[in-house]
Design an enzyme around this catalytic site. Structure first.
Site, PDB file in Angstrom:
ATOM      1  N   THR A 190      80.345  56.133  90.608  1.00  0.00           N
ATOM      2  CA  THR A 190      80.012  56.300  90.960  1.00  0.00           C
ATOM      3  C   THR A 190      79.137  56.244  92.197  1.00  0.00           C
ATOM      4  O   THR A 190      79.109  55.371  92.488  1.00  0.00           O
ATOM      5  CB  THR A 190      78.677  56.663  89.615  1.00  0.00           C
ATOM      6  N   GLU A 229      79.923  59.326  80.743  1.00  0.00           N
ATOM      7  CA  GLU A 229      80.638  60.469  81.006  1.00  0.00           C
ATOM      8  C   GLU A 229      80.932  61.421  81.029  1.00  0.00           C
ATOM      9  O   GLU A 229      81.550  62.054  80.510  1.00  0.00           O
ATOM     10  CB  GLU A 229      81.175  59.334  79.521  1.00  0.00           C
ATOM     11  N   GLY A 237      76.690  49.474  86.092  1.00  0.00           N
ATOM     12  CA  GLY A 237      75.918  48.822  85.499  1.00  0.00           C
ATOM     13  C   GLY A 237      77.185  46.754  86.480  1.00  0.00           C
ATOM     14  O   GLY A 237      77.884  46.642  86.453  1.00  0.00           O
TER      15      GLY A 237
END
Lengths: 679, 679
Positions: free
Chosen positions: A155, A438, A194
C-alpha cells in the site's frame, strides 16, 4: 464492605457476584456449557490445548494485562511493550515447539497485543509463495529463525485499492546487476505496512519493474531497510511510523521513502517472473497461489469477526446481568437487571447471535476454501471465481455487521461502556479496521455484484448454474411466500427460501436497471456508476442468503445434545428473523413476504428474545474467553464489575499523585491572581 | 517535488490543491457561499465575531493544534495542556470581555479541547439555579472570578439513569449545624462528573437528605473537596480520575468517595428546600427551572450533533474530492475522484445533509424552547410536557443518526480515515458520548413513547390535541398516499404527510399491542416490557416526522437567493427521501406508501446524489470551519492531504529517533541470540 475500604485495598471479592451466580444457577444450559465450548474450539482436545496455552502465557506478567494495559500507556511505551511481547512470544513458540496453529491460538489469547505479527502472518508466507527454491533456501531459514525481521510493503499513500495505480519503481541496472528502488512521488511513498516504521530490517516491496525504460508490471523485491547490526536505516531509506490509529497502536505501521536504493538482482522474488543478468524479462503470470492467499485471509477475517463479537458479547451480557437500573415493575422495591428489559435484549442479543452465526459461517467457508484450494493445486480452477466472490463478500458483510452490532451493544452498556477499561471501544475500533483492510468493503461488494450480473446474464441466456448462484435460474413466477402461519416463522428452511427470493429479485432488478440505462443510451461505465447503490444492495442480499444457508447447514451437521441443540437453534431462528426485520423494506419491496408475514416475524423476533434470555449468560460462558483475553472490567467471569472499575483507576497515570503538577504550573497562579487572601 | 525533499522539509504547498480548486471553480454555488455561512452563524455579524475569536485564539500557539495534538500525547500531558488552555481561555474571556455566548463560540472554535468546561457549563448555572439570594451573594462571585473551581456531582458508579436510586447521603447534625456526607456503598461512589478527578476544589453534590433518620429526597450540597491553598484533598475526601475514555481525555472525569465529610448547614443550596438550624425541613418541590435547564442542554446537543457532522463532512467531502482511485471509465487514463462514485456519494452526502438538517431543526427547537421557557416564567406550564418530550426525543434521534452516519462517512475515507490524524475517529467518539449523556437514548425514546401513548389514549377518547401530537386525532381511514407520480417525490410537503401517517400507524400499533396484552391478562408493567421494542420504533417514527416538519418550516422562513435556495432544497429533498428509504420497511408496513412509490423514491434518492455532487465542496466550505478547529490532515481548506499526512508523522513520538530504544532492549538480543555473525 465500605467504599473507602475497598478502594484502599483495590480488592476484588473472591466470590462470584450473586447476580451472575444466579444466572448460572437458573440456566438449564449450564451443565452443557463445555459441550458448546468444544464446538467453538473444534473439539475438546483443542479446548485443552488452548487452556494450556493460556496457562503458559498468563503465568508471565508480560501478558497478563495485555488486552487493556495499553490504554494507560503513551504510544512509545505501548510499542516497546509490543516488541517485548513479540520477542517473548517467538521464544515461547520455540520453547514449547508450538505449531503455526498453536501460535495463532496464542495470538488470539493475547488479543493481538504484540508488534511483530506481520513477520509471521505476511512476511514468511509471502517469502514462501513468491520465492524460487533457491531464494527460499537462502532467506526462509533466516526469517523463520528471526535473524531477519520483515514485512510486506504494498500500500502507498496514494494507492490502496487500485493496485494498478501503485507508483513505486524498481529499475534494472544491468551494468551492476542491481535494481534501483525509488518512491518518486509523494503519493508513491509506502504507507500502512505493519511493523515497517521502527521494527523490521527487511521488507518485500511491491514495485513496478522497469527495464530499459519499459514497464513490466508489479513484482516483489526483498529489500534490506535497516542495518542488521545497529538497526539504522540504510542509505537512501527513510522510514518511520505513520502515527496513531483508532487502535492497534502497539503496531508500528510505517511509511517508507526509497531514494535510489540498490539491491542485488537476486533479491527480486522470482517465482512468477524472472529478470536475467542481461535484463531479459520472462513471466509465468501471477500464480494462482497468490489469489488463494488473499482468499484465505478474507476467510480468516470472517472468523475474526466472530471472535470479536464473542469477546464483546461476553462483556455486554455479563454486565447486563449484573447492572440493575430502574424498575420494570413499579411495585417492586428492587431495581431490575437491565438484561430483563426487552430493549436491552434487542441491543445485546443480535451481537451474541451473530457471534455464533459467523462462527458457523466461517467454518463452512473455510472448508469450502480448503476444498477449492485442493482443486486448484490439481490445476482445476473452475471454482476459483466462486470462492473468490464468497470470501470477498462474506468478509465485507461480516465486518459491516460486526461494526454495527458491536457498537449498539457497546451503547447498551451506557456510560461505563464508554470507558476504555470496558475494552468495548477498542473492540469496536478493531472491527472497524476489518471494514477497510484486505479489500475495502464497498469495493468487495461491487466485485460480488459484477460477478452476480455475469451469472445472471448467463442464467437468462439459459446456462445452467451451480454453486451459490444456482438459484438465479429460478422462475420467479413460481414463487409464493412459504410462510403461511406465525409458526412458520420458526422454520429456518422456509425462511431461507424467502431470503433466496429477495436476493433473486434484488439482483434481477439491478440487472434490469443496468439494461434500461444502456438501452437508453448510457455508456456501460456510466450506467454502472449510476446504479452502484442498487448493485451493492443486490450483493448484500445475495450474501445474506448465502450466509443463512451456510449457517443452517453447518448447524445441521452438528451432533449435539438436545439442550444445546435447542439453545443454538434459538439463536439461529433469532438471527434469521432479525435480519429479515432489519431489512424489512427489501423483503416487502421484492414481495418475498407480505404484510401479515412481516407482522408475524416481528412477533417471533421479540418472542425469541425471551427464549434466549435465560441462557444468555451460559451462551457467553460457553465461549470460555479468559478474563485476560477480553480485558474488560465489565465482563469478567466473577461479575465483580464495580470493584474492578475502582481498581482500574489505580492504573491511570493521573492518579499517581494527589495533586497534579498542572495545578502548580497553571491553575494555582490563575486562581490566586486577584486574591491572595484565604477563603 | 520529490518525496524525499517534501518529507525533509515537512513543507505544505502554498497553493490550493488543483483537485479542490477545480471543484470551487466549477460550482455555481461558490459565489454564494458567504450567504450560507451567514445563515449557519446566525447573521454576517456573527460570522465576523466568530472569525475575530478565531484570530485571537489561533495567534496563540497553545490553541493552534488543539484539535489534534492530544493524539500524540500521553494522558498526563493531555490533561495538563487542557488545564493550561482552560486558564488561558478564562483569561481571554476577561481580557476581551467576552459574553457567555462568545465564550461558547471560543469553546466551539477550539473543539472543546480544554479541561475545566464543567465549571462554566454546569457549576455556575447550577449555583444560579439552586441557591438562595444569600447563597448567590456569597458563592457566585467566587465562582465567576475563578477563586473556586467547581463541578456538579450527580452520577454514581451504580446509578446514572435512575436518579431515585442514588445512594450518597447527607445526614443533618443539629448539634453542630452541619451535614455529614457519605458514600456508604461501592455503588454510591460518585463517578463520571467532569473535572472532578484532579481539577476542582468544590462540587455541588447530589445526596439524599436525612434528618433524624428520615429521608427527605435528593438535594444539592456545595462541598469543598480540595484545599484552596495546596489543592490537597480535604479530610474524608478521596478523589481521582476514572481513567481514559473513548475521547474527551483532556477532561478529568472523576470518582469521589466521601467519608464523614462535614459541611456547614449553609452549604446546602436551599432555593427549593430548606433545613432550619433545628433540623426542620421545608420544601417548595423542585423548581420548574431545573427541568428547563435539562431541556436546554438537550436542545444544545441537537445543535452539537450538527456541528460534529459539519466538521466531519468538511473532512470527508474535501478528501473525497482530492482522492483519486481506480477508474469509473476503463477507457480513461486518469483515475476517478472517489467523490464521483455513486457509492461514495451515498456514504458521504447523508452526513452532509443531516448536518444541515440538524442545524435547522435545532434552531427551531431552540426557539420553541425559548417560547415555552418564557411561558413557564409567567407560570404557564401547559407546554412543558411537550417541550420535554421534543427535546428528549430530538436529542436521542440526533445523536443516534450522527453516530451512524458519521461512522459510515469515516469508513468512506478508507484506511486514511482510520488514522488518528484524520480526526474522524475522534469525531465519532464524541458523537458516541452524546448517545449516553443527558439521558440515555433508549430511556429518552421510552419517555417519548409513554407520552405518545397518553396522547393517543386522549385522542381516542375524543380529546382535541395540539402541538406535535395533534395528528393523533386523524382518521386513518381517510389517508391515501399523496405521492402519485415520480415528481411528487421531490415535494417535501407531500412527503411529510407520508411521515405523519407512518408515525400515526406505528403509534396506534404500539397502543393496540399494549391493549391486547393487558386485555390478555398481562399486568401493565409486563405488557409494557413485552412491547418496548415497538414502543421505541413508534417514538422514532414520531420524532422523525417532527424533525421533517421542523426542518421544512425552518427552511421556509429563510430569505435567500435562488442558487442558495436550490442547493439547500436539494439537501432537504435528499434528507427527506433518504430517511424514507432507510426506514422502507416501516413505510411499506404501515401502508404509508406502496411499492411503486418506494421505487420512485429510490430513483429520486440517487438522482439527488447527482444534484448535490457539483456543489458538495461549496456546501462544506460554507460551514467555514477553521482548519485548526477540525484539525484533520484530510480536510484542510487547501486540500494538500498527502503532504499534511507526511508532515503529521513528525509529531509521532516514535519518530523522535531513528532507532527506538526497544530495539536495544528487546529486539537485538533476540535477533542475535543464535548468531553473532554478520548477514
Amino acid at each position: 464492605m465500605s467504599a473507602a475500604a475497598i478502594l484502599d485495598l483495590g480488592k476484588i471479592p473472591s466470590k462470584v457476584n450473586p447476580e451472575l451466580q444466579s444466572e448460572r444457577d437458573c440456566s438449564s444450559l449450564t451443565p452443557y456449557i463445555s459441550e458448546i465450548t468444544a464446538i467453538v474450539d473444534g473439539g475438546r482436545n483443542n479446548t485443552e490445548k488452548r487452556r494450556q496455552i493460556e496457562r503458559i502465557l498468563f503465568k508471565d506478567p508480560l501478558f497478563r494485562d495485555c488486552a487493556i494495559d495499553s490504554v494507560y500507556k503513551p504510544r512509545d511505551e505501548m510499542y516497546a511493550r509490543g516488541v517485548e511481547r513479540s520477542v517473548r512470544l517467538f521464544a515461547l513458540k520455540e520453547e514449547y515447539n508450538w505449531t503455526d496453529e498453536e501460535f495463532g491460538i496464542a495470538v488470539y489469547v493475547i488479543n493481538h497485543q504484540y508488534s511483530l505479527g506481520l513477520h509471521t502472518v505476511m512476511f514468511i508466507p509471502a517469502l514462501e509463495r513468491l520465492s524460487t527454491e533457491q531464494q527460499k533456501a537462502k532467506w526462509l531459514h533466516l526469517a523463520r529463525n528471526y535473524q531477519i525481521i520483515g514485512t510486506y510493503a504494498q500500500t502507498e499513500l496514494g494507492h490502496g485499492t487500485n493496485l494498478q495505480g501503485l507508483e513505486t519503481i524498481a529499475t534494472y541496472d544491468a551494468t551492476t546487476e542491481e535494481f534501483i528502488l525509488n518512491t518518486p512521488t509523494v503519493t508513491s511513498i509506502k504507507w500502512w505496512p505493519g511493523a515497517l516504521g521502527k521494527s523490521v530490517n527487511y521488507a518485500i516491496i511491491l514495485a513496478t519493474l522497469i527495464i530499459d525504460g519499459k514497464k513490466h508490471g508489479m513484482h516483489p523485491f526483498l529489500t534490506p531497510l535497516r542495518s542488521t547490526e545497529d538497526h539504522k536505516p540504510l542509505p537512501g531509506v527513510k522510514v518511520g511510523d505513520i502515527g496513531p490509529k483508532l487502535t492497534f497502536n502497539t503496531v508500528d505501521n510505517g511509511y517508507l521513502i526509497l531514494n535510489n536504493v540498490r539491491i542485488p538482482r537476486e533479491n527480486m522474488l522470482m517465482k512468477n517472473a524472472q529478470v536475467s543478468r542481461e535484463g531479459h524479462f520472462t513471466s509465468r503470470g501471477p500464480s494462482k497461489a497468490n489469489y488463494s492467499a488473499m482468499i484465505l485471509v478474507r476467510v480468516t477475517i470472517v472468523n475474526w469477526c466472530s471472535v470479536i463479537l464473542s469477546n464483546s458479547s461476553t462483556i455486554t451480557v455479563r454486565y447486563s446481568a449484573v447492572r440493575r437500573q430502574s424498575t420494570l415493575d413499579s411495585s417492586s422495591e428492587k431495581e431490575s437487571k437491565i438484561l430483563d428489559y426487552q430493549t436491552q435484549q434487542y441491543k445485546v442479543f443480535p451481537s451474541l447471535a451473530t457471534a455464533y452465526a459467523l462462527f458457523f459461517v466461517s467454518k463452512t467457508l473455510k472448508n469450502r476454501y480448503l476444498k477449492t484450494y485442493a482443486e486448484i493445486m490439481k490445476g482445476n480452477f473452475k471454482n476459483l471465481p466462486e470462492i473468490h466472490c464468497q470470501s470477498a463478500g462474506m468478509k465485507a458483510l461480516s465486518a459491516e455487521m460486526t461494526v454495527e452490532l458491536l457498537e449498539i451493544s457497546r451503547q447498551a452498556c451506557g456510560g461505563h461502556g464508554y470507558l476504555a477499561a470496558s475494552a468495548l471501544g477498542d473492540a469496536v475500533a478493531s472491527a472497524k479496521a476489518l471494514v477497510t483492510v484486505e479489500g475495502e468493503n464497498t469495493v468487495l461488494y461491487l466485485q460480488v455484484a459484477r460477478y452476480l450480473m455475469k451469472r445472471f446474464a448467463a442464467a437468462v441466456s439459459g446456462e445452467r448454474l451451480s454453486g451459490s448462484t444456482e438459484y438465479l435460474c429460478m422462475d420467479p413466477i413460481k414463487y409464493s411466500c412459504p410462510i403461511n402461519s406465525p409458526g412458520d416463522c420458526m422454520n429456518v428452511s422456509l425462511l431461507c427460501q424467502v431470503y433466496r427470493f429477495r436476493a433473486y429479485r434484488m439482483i434481477s432488478k439491478a440487472a434490469r436497471m443496468l439494461q434500461r440505462d444502456i438501452e437508453g443510451g448510457k455508456k456501460q461505465h456510466k450506467a454502472m456508476n449510476d446504479n452502484l447503490v442498487q448493485l451493492v444492495r443486490a450483493a448484500r442480499a445475495h450474501l445474506l442468503y448465502c450466509m443463512m444457508v451456510d449457517y443452517k447447514e453447518s448447524m445441521n451437521q452438528l451432533q449435539i445434545s438436545v439442550p444445546v441443540s435447542k439453545a443454538l437453534n434459538n439463536l439461529l431462528v433469532f438471527f434469521t428473523v432479525f435480519n429479515i426485520v432489519k431489512n424489512a423494506g427489501d423483503f416487502l419491496e421484492t414481495e418475498s413476504i407480505g404484510l401479515p408475514q412481516m407482522e408475524w416475524l416481528k412477533e417471533t423476533e421479540v418472542k425469541m428474545l425471551a427464549e434466549i434470555r435465560p441462557d444468555a449468560v451460559s451462551l457467553v460462558d460457553a465461549f470460555d474467553i479468559h478474563d485476560n483475553t477480553h480485558g474488560s472490567v465489565l465482563g469478567c467471569y466473577d461479575g465483580n464489575v464495580y470493584e474492578r472499575m475502582l481498581k482500574s483507576t489505580q492504573n491511570e497515570p493521573l492518579n499517581q499523585c494527589d495533586v497534579h503538577y498542572s495545578f502548580h504550573q497553571h491553575l494555582k497562579p490563575f486562581l490566586q491572581r486577584n486574591n491572595t487572601s484565604k477563603l
